[in-house]
Scaffold this motif. Structure first.
Motif, PDB file in Angstrom:
ATOM      1  N   SER A   1       0.849  -1.187   0.000  1.00 48.07           N
ATOM      2  CA  SER A   1       0.000   0.000   0.000  1.00 48.07           C
ATOM      3  C   SER A   1       0.884   1.236   0.000  1.00 48.07           C
TER       4      SER A   1
ATOM      5  N   LEU B   1      -7.212   6.128  -9.728  1.00 44.67           N
ATOM      6  CA  LEU B   1      -5.880   6.050  -9.151  1.00 44.67           C
ATOM      7  C   LEU B   1      -5.284   4.670  -9.387  1.00 44.67           C
TER       8      LEU B   1
ATOM      9  N   THR C   1      -8.397   2.027  -3.965  1.00 48.60           N
ATOM     10  CA  THR C   1      -8.159   3.214  -3.144  1.00 48.60           C
ATOM     11  C   THR C   1      -9.163   3.307  -2.005  1.00 48.60           C
TER      12      THR C   1
ATOM     13  N   ASP D   1     -10.333   6.101   1.158  1.00 47.11           N
ATOM     14  CA  ASP D   1     -10.213   7.385   1.847  1.00 47.11           C
ATOM     15  C   ASP D   1     -10.070   7.138   3.335  1.00 47.11           C
TER      16      ASP D   1
ATOM     17  N   LYS E   1      -5.219   9.434   1.649  1.00 48.99           N
ATOM     18  CA  LYS E   1      -5.730   8.249   0.962  1.00 48.99           C
ATOM     19  C   LYS E   1      -4.674   7.158   1.017  1.00 48.99           C
TER      20      LYS E   1
ATOM     21  N   ILE F   1      -3.647   3.482  -1.306  1.00 48.89           N
ATOM     22  CA  ILE F   1      -3.954   2.651  -2.469  1.00 48.89           C
ATOM     23  C   ILE F   1      -3.192   1.339  -2.336  1.00 48.89           C
TER      24      ILE F   1
ATOM     25  N   ILE G   1       2.493   7.036  -7.630  1.00 51.74           N
ATOM     26  CA  ILE G   1       1.045   7.183  -7.797  1.00 51.74           C
ATOM     27  C   ILE G   1       0.767   7.686  -9.210  1.00 51.74           C
TER      28      ILE G   1
END
Length: 346
Positions: A168, A189, A208, A210, A219, A221, A233
């Protein structure tokens, strides 16, 4: 130094502190707490943490002084934030889920490695708040990649091991361009990785989430990578709608015992018993893993089997999770990913 004991070393004071030595220094627990300046710690050697590193006050600069922080397989850290983190390479040994307490300048920008299988794995990660376009041109990319963050990147190195794990990356409005926070009907994203073989950025995709207000980043991902190296990113074209399938994935559960949506139901999966279902929380931690998932007894019902993170008997909290479904159909391996929502309301 004796792991059977539980000693703590405090780095605190009213002046800049230089941590150096000709060999690696070993600590059980270590506390960084110095408010002399924003960056009061200069790490000029390698230090090894066996249990816990507490980041209270002060950024540790090892990037300038060629130092490194090493976390043993059972080690962890606490309190890392924009106030205190490691501006350096951080190494982690073992296969447990681990958040790298890294950043650059005055920004805490961790990456997270999910729990793996091989306990001999070794990873080294560093975050850079700078442009890497000279060495890794942003125009050289997969065609579906629309735009790449040109202000920052992570270098994730697999020093030992062969697994392709779930990682992540974090987004923060203090460092990540505003473009990557805007909603779009045509883009999404993604995590991209520079591939040395093809000399281009390849799309590793991702899901993704929040984060709650008050977090040091906005955030996160998550994706399962196909390799290691320079990560960033990006925005990529939204995937085309999936072709018709005989599987229907119901991606919301409300396990309140009323007999409706009490489990993660994948309608039709019984036809493909050679399958695997993995579920991760928003931090990239695996909370469920099952082979031969079905529509009867092998089903996710909110309870975790992630022994290193959550008690198996404890129901997972409400929120957004990330699933990976792999199955074989007509001798073809198929992978599907997406969100899973848990609602614990009665």
């Amino acid at each position: 130094y004796n792991m059977a004991q539980n000693g703590t070393t405090f780095f605190s004071g009213n002046q800049t502190q230089i941590i150096e030595g000709s060999e690696t220094s070993y600590f059980q627990n270590i506390v960084f707490d110095n408010i002399t300046s924003t960056v009061p710690f200069h790490l000029a050697s390698n230090i090894n943490i066996g249990k816990n590193a507490s980041f209270k006050n002060g950024i540790i600069d090892a990037d300038t002084y060629n130092g490194k922080m090493i976390f043993d397989e059972n080690a962890f850290h606490s309190n890392a934030s924009n106030v205190s983190f490691a501006d350096e390479k951080v190494e982690n040994l073992g296969n447990f889920q681990f958040e790298f307490p890294i950043g650059d300048e005055i920004y805490f920008r961790p990456s997270i490695n999910n729990k793996a299988v091989d306990d001999k794995n070794i990873y080294t990660t560093q975050y850079f708040f700078k442009n890497t376009g000279t060495l890794h041109p942003y125009t050289s990319k997969d065609p579906e990649v629309l735009s790449i963050d040109q202000k920052e990147y992570w270098n994730i190195v697999q020093n030992q091991g062969t697994e392709k794990i779930v990682i992540s990356l974090t987004l923060d409005k203090n460092t990540t361009p505003e473009l990557f926070f805007a909603d779009s009907a045509t883009s999404q994203l993604a995590i991209v990785r520079w591939d040395d073989t093809t000399s281009k950025w390849i799309n590793e995709k991702g899901e993704t989430t929040d984060l709650l207000t008050g977090a040091d980043y906005t955030k996160i991902i998550t994706t399962q990578v196909r390799g290691y190296g320079i990560f960033n990113i990006a925005l990529a074209e939204k995937d085309n709608p999936a072709p018709p399938t005989d599987l229907i994935i119901y991606n919301a559960i409300s396990p309140n015992g009323d007999g409706k949506n009490d489990s993660f139901h994948i309608k039709g999966i019984d036809k493909y018993p050679n399958n695997r279902v993995e579920i991760y929380n928003r931090w990239g931690v695996k909370v469920y893993d099952a082979l031969s998932y079905n529509e009867n007894d092998v089903m996710f019902r909110r309870y975790s089997d992630g022994h290193d993170t959550v008690k198996k008997s404890a129901g997972l909290p409400a929120g957004t999770y990330f699933y990976i479904l792999r199955y074989n159909k007509n001798n073809e391996s198929i992978q599907t990913t997406g969100y899973l929502y848990i609602n614990n309301d009665k």
